[in-house]
Design a protein around this motif. Structure first.
Motif, mmCIF file in Angstrom:
data_model
loop_
_atom_site.group_PDB
_atom_site.id
_atom_site.type_symbol
_atom_site.label_atom_id
_atom_site.label_comp_id
_atom_site.label_asym_id
_atom_site.label_seq_id
_atom_site.Cartn_x
_atom_site.Cartn_y
_atom_site.Cartn_z
ATOM 1 N N ASP A 166 0.804 -1.215 0.000
ATOM 2 C CA ASP A 166 0.000 0.000 0.000
ATOM 3 C C ASP A 166 0.837 1.266 0.000
ATOM 4 O O ASP A 166 0.322 2.373 -0.136
ATOM 5 N N LYS A 167 2.165 1.105 0.146
ATOM 6 C CA LYS A 167 3.069 2.249 0.120
ATOM 7 C C LYS A 167 3.862 2.350 -1.183
ATOM 8 O O LYS A 167 4.587 3.328 -1.394
ATOM 9 N N VAL A 168 3.750 1.326 -2.031
ATOM 10 C CA VAL A 168 4.596 1.271 -3.222
ATOM 11 C C VAL A 168 4.351 2.445 -4.155
ATOM 12 O O VAL A 168 5.285 3.095 -4.631
ATOM 13 N N ILE A 169 3.097 2.743 -4.442
ATOM 14 C CA ILE A 169 2.791 3.804 -5.402
ATOM 15 C C ILE A 169 3.314 5.145 -4.902
ATOM 16 O O ILE A 169 3.950 5.900 -5.646
ATOM 17 N N SER A 170 3.080 5.447 -3.623
ATOM 18 C CA SER A 170 3.576 6.715 -3.078
ATOM 19 C C SER A 170 5.097 6.737 -3.056
ATOM 20 O O SER A 170 5.714 7.792 -3.262
ATOM 21 N N THR A 171 5.721 5.580 -2.836
ATOM 22 C CA THR A 171 7.182 5.503 -2.848
ATOM 23 C C THR A 171 7.736 5.798 -4.230
ATOM 24 O O THR A 171 8.721 6.528 -4.390
ATOM 25 N N ILE A 172 7.115 5.230 -5.249
ATOM 26 C CA ILE A 172 7.555 5.475 -6.626
ATOM 27 C C ILE A 172 7.455 6.958 -6.963
ATOM 28 O O ILE A 172 8.377 7.562 -7.511
ATOM 29 N N LEU A 173 6.334 7.571 -6.611
ATOM 30 C CA LEU A 173 6.145 8.991 -6.915
ATOM 31 C C LEU A 173 7.083 9.875 -6.099
ATOM 32 O O LEU A 173 7.568 10.892 -6.579
ATOM 33 N N LYS A 174 7.340 9.484 -4.869
ATOM 34 C CA LYS A 174 8.223 10.259 -4.001
ATOM 35 C C LYS A 174 9.620 10.343 -4.578
ATOM 36 O O LYS A 174 10.296 11.379 -4.480
ATOM 37 N N ARG B 32 -6.456 -12.203 -10.608
ATOM 38 C CA ARG B 32 -6.277 -12.278 -9.152
ATOM 39 C C ARG B 32 -6.725 -13.637 -8.610
ATOM 40 O O ARG B 32 -6.276 -14.068 -7.547
ATOM 41 N N THR B 33 -7.599 -14.314 -9.337
ATOM 42 C CA THR B 33 -8.113 -15.593 -8.853
ATOM 43 C C THR B 33 -7.041 -16.678 -8.831
ATOM 44 O O THR B 33 -7.211 -17.699 -8.169
ATOM 45 N N TYR B 34 -5.942 -16.467 -9.551
ATOM 46 C CA TYR B 34 -4.869 -17.463 -9.581
ATOM 47 C C TYR B 34 -3.973 -17.379 -8.349
ATOM 48 O O TYR B 34 -3.147 -18.269 -8.125
ATOM 49 N N GLN B 35 -4.104 -16.302 -7.579
ATOM 50 C CA GLN B 35 -3.317 -16.135 -6.353
ATOM 51 C C GLN B 35 -1.824 -16.326 -6.620
ATOM 52 O O GLN B 35 -1.124 -17.059 -5.903
ATOM 53 N N SER B 36 -1.346 -15.665 -7.650
ATOM 54 C CA SER B 36 0.058 -15.783 -8.044
ATOM 55 C C SER B 36 0.559 -14.440 -8.539
ATOM 56 O O SER B 36 -0.224 -13.578 -8.953
ATOM 57 N N ASP B 37 1.884 -14.255 -8.490
ATOM 58 C CA ASP B 37 2.475 -13.075 -9.117
ATOM 59 C C ASP B 37 2.131 -13.079 -10.597
ATOM 60 O O ASP B 37 1.936 -14.141 -11.205
ATOM 61 N N ARG C 184 4.004 -14.735 -24.730
ATOM 62 C CA ARG C 184 4.788 -15.792 -25.351
ATOM 63 C C ARG C 184 6.000 -16.135 -24.490
ATOM 64 O O ARG C 184 6.430 -15.340 -23.660
ATOM 65 N N ALA C 185 6.539 -17.321 -24.725
ATOM 66 C CA ALA C 185 7.612 -17.844 -23.878
ATOM 67 C C ALA C 185 8.802 -16.900 -23.782
ATOM 68 O O ALA C 185 9.402 -16.750 -22.716
ATOM 69 N N LYS C 186 9.173 -16.252 -24.879
ATOM 70 C CA LYS C 186 10.365 -15.410 -24.890
ATOM 71 C C LYS C 186 10.079 -13.942 -24.604
ATOM 72 O O LYS C 186 11.008 -13.126 -24.600
ATOM 73 N N ASP C 187 8.832 -13.594 -24.356
ATOM 74 C CA ASP C 187 8.505 -12.201 -24.035
ATOM 75 C C ASP C 187 9.155 -11.802 -22.715
ATOM 76 O O ASP C 187 8.999 -12.492 -21.702
ATOM 77 N N ARG C 188 9.874 -10.689 -22.722
ATOM 78 C CA ARG C 188 10.432 -10.171 -21.473
ATOM 79 C C ARG C 188 9.317 -9.511 -20.693
ATOM 80 O O ARG C 188 8.547 -8.710 -21.230
ATOM 81 N N CYS C 189 9.218 -9.871 -19.418
ATOM 82 C CA CYS C 189 8.063 -9.470 -18.619
ATOM 83 C C CYS C 189 8.443 -8.721 -17.354
ATOM 84 O O CYS C 189 9.490 -8.990 -16.744
ATOM 85 N N LEU C 190 7.568 -7.822 -16.955
ATOM 86 C CA LEU C 190 7.606 -7.204 -15.642
ATOM 87 C C LEU C 190 6.823 -8.119 -14.707
ATOM 88 O O LEU C 190 5.685 -8.495 -15.014
ATOM 89 N N ILE C 191 7.422 -8.477 -13.566
ATOM 90 C CA ILE C 191 6.749 -9.332 -12.605
ATOM 91 C C ILE C 191 6.099 -8.452 -11.545
ATOM 92 O O ILE C 191 6.778 -7.690 -10.844
ATOM 93 N N ILE C 192 4.784 -8.554 -11.436
ATOM 94 C CA ILE C 192 4.044 -7.766 -10.461
ATOM 95 C C ILE C 192 3.607 -8.703 -9.337
ATOM 96 O O ILE C 192 2.831 -9.634 -9.570
ATOM 97 N N PRO C 193 4.117 -8.490 -8.122
ATOM 98 C CA PRO C 193 3.733 -9.348 -7.000
ATOM 99 C C PRO C 193 2.220 -9.345 -6.780
ATOM 100 O O PRO C 193 1.541 -8.338 -7.024
ATOM 101 N N LEU C 194 1.703 -10.467 -6.331
ATOM 102 C CA LEU C 194 0.271 -10.622 -6.136
ATOM 103 C C LEU C 194 -0.318 -9.516 -5.272
ATOM 104 O O LEU C 194 -1.360 -8.940 -5.606
ATOM 105 N N ASP C 195 0.332 -9.195 -4.137
ATOM 106 C CA ASP C 195 -0.231 -8.185 -3.249
ATOM 107 C C ASP C 195 -0.224 -6.799 -3.881
ATOM 108 O O ASP C 195 -1.129 -5.991 -3.665
ATOM 109 N N LEU C 196 0.785 -6.529 -4.717
ATOM 110 C CA LEU C 196 0.821 -5.244 -5.410
ATOM 111 C C LEU C 196 -0.252 -5.192 -6.489
ATOM 112 O O LEU C 196 -0.884 -4.153 -6.707
ATOM 113 N N TRP C 197 -0.478 -6.317 -7.175
ATOM 114 C CA TRP C 197 -1.563 -6.406 -8.168
ATOM 115 C C TRP C 197 -2.890 -6.069 -7.490
ATOM 116 O O TRP C 197 -3.702 -5.307 -8.029
ATOM 117 N N ALA C 198 -3.110 -6.622 -6.287
ATOM 118 C CA ALA C 198 -4.343 -6.361 -5.550
ATOM 119 C C ALA C 198 -4.446 -4.886 -5.174
ATOM 120 O O ALA C 198 -5.540 -4.299 -5.212
#
Length: 222
Positions: free
Chosen positions: A7-15, A42-47, A185-199
């Motif tokens: 819950d602090k990530v967004i404000s931290t990024i902007l700060k 979100r139903t998958y409960q995974s990053d 796709r398998a070779k797509d470079r991805c940003l990993i968003i943690p489950l709690d941050l997604w929520a």
């Protein structure tokens, strides 16, 4: 990575934003739009693994109004390097050329929201075939240029390097611990968003400065 409450990530990024460009605002908004587009993940409960090229598509739409060749909008004062004025946005030349070609193809009145129209048209295989290959190639070049730029705000999102997000990786390297957005796709470079941050993004998706209908995010940085 630094452990920061979701819950602090967004404000931290902007700060920790230098406010030289709007990259961090655009990154937050793109993540938010992905969450709104695929809320059921979100139903998958995974990053969640989000291809950088998907974020880049949203950036093309966001920055479209900034690259009108007749009335460009600059991101603050332009810097100089070795006596040469450098682009305020690293992808400005590629996106400017894409907009120029698009306007040649469609003709008629220009619309600041044409970037959204373009990415939606080219996401559809059926509609994709309507357009000349030169436009398709220029679009892919713009995606590549924006994708490279997106890694900057991901890296410097908080205090230090990689303190909020981990380094983007190919999906096939993280498939065992993530769920991917559809079409990844398998070779797509991805940003990993943690489950709690997604929520957290899902809960905050109605914030006015991140809402998908709001094109005017630049003043937040002034």
């Amino acid at each position: 990575m630094t452990l920061i409450a979701s819950d602090k990530v967004i404000s931290t990024i902007l700060k920790h934003d230098t406010k030289v460009t709007s990259y961090k605002i655009a990154l937050l908004r793109a993540i938010n739009d992905v969450v709104l587009t695929y809320p059921d993940l979100r139903t998958y409960q995974s990053d969640v693994a989000v291809p950088l090229k998907l974020l880049a598509e949203f950036w093309i739409a966001y920055y479209w109004p900034f690259v009108d060749s007749n009335d460009p909008i600059q991101q603050g004062q332009r810097a100089q390097r070795q006596g040469q004025i450098i682009n305020d946005m690293a992808f400005r030349p590629a996106l400017t050329e894409l907009r120029r070609q698009w306007e040649q193809v469609i003709g008629g009145l220009k619309n600041p929201a044409d970037g959204f129209l373009l990415i939606n048209e080219l996401r559809s295989p059926r509609k994709h075939q309507r357009y000349p290959q030169s436009l398709i190639d220029t679009y892919q070049q713009a995606i590549a240029a924006v994708t490279k730029t997106i890694e900057m705000p991901i890296r410097y999102a908080g205090p230090g390097h990689w303190s909020i997000f981990e380094k983007p990786q190919a999906y096939n390297q993280v498939v065992s611990r993530t769920v991917a957005v559809p079409g990844t796709r398998a070779k797509d470079r991805c940003l990993i968003i943690p489950l709690d941050l997604w929520a957290t993004f899902r809960q905050m998706s109605l914030c006015s400065h991140l809402a998908p209908g709001n094109l005017n995010f630049k003043p937040l940085l002034l």
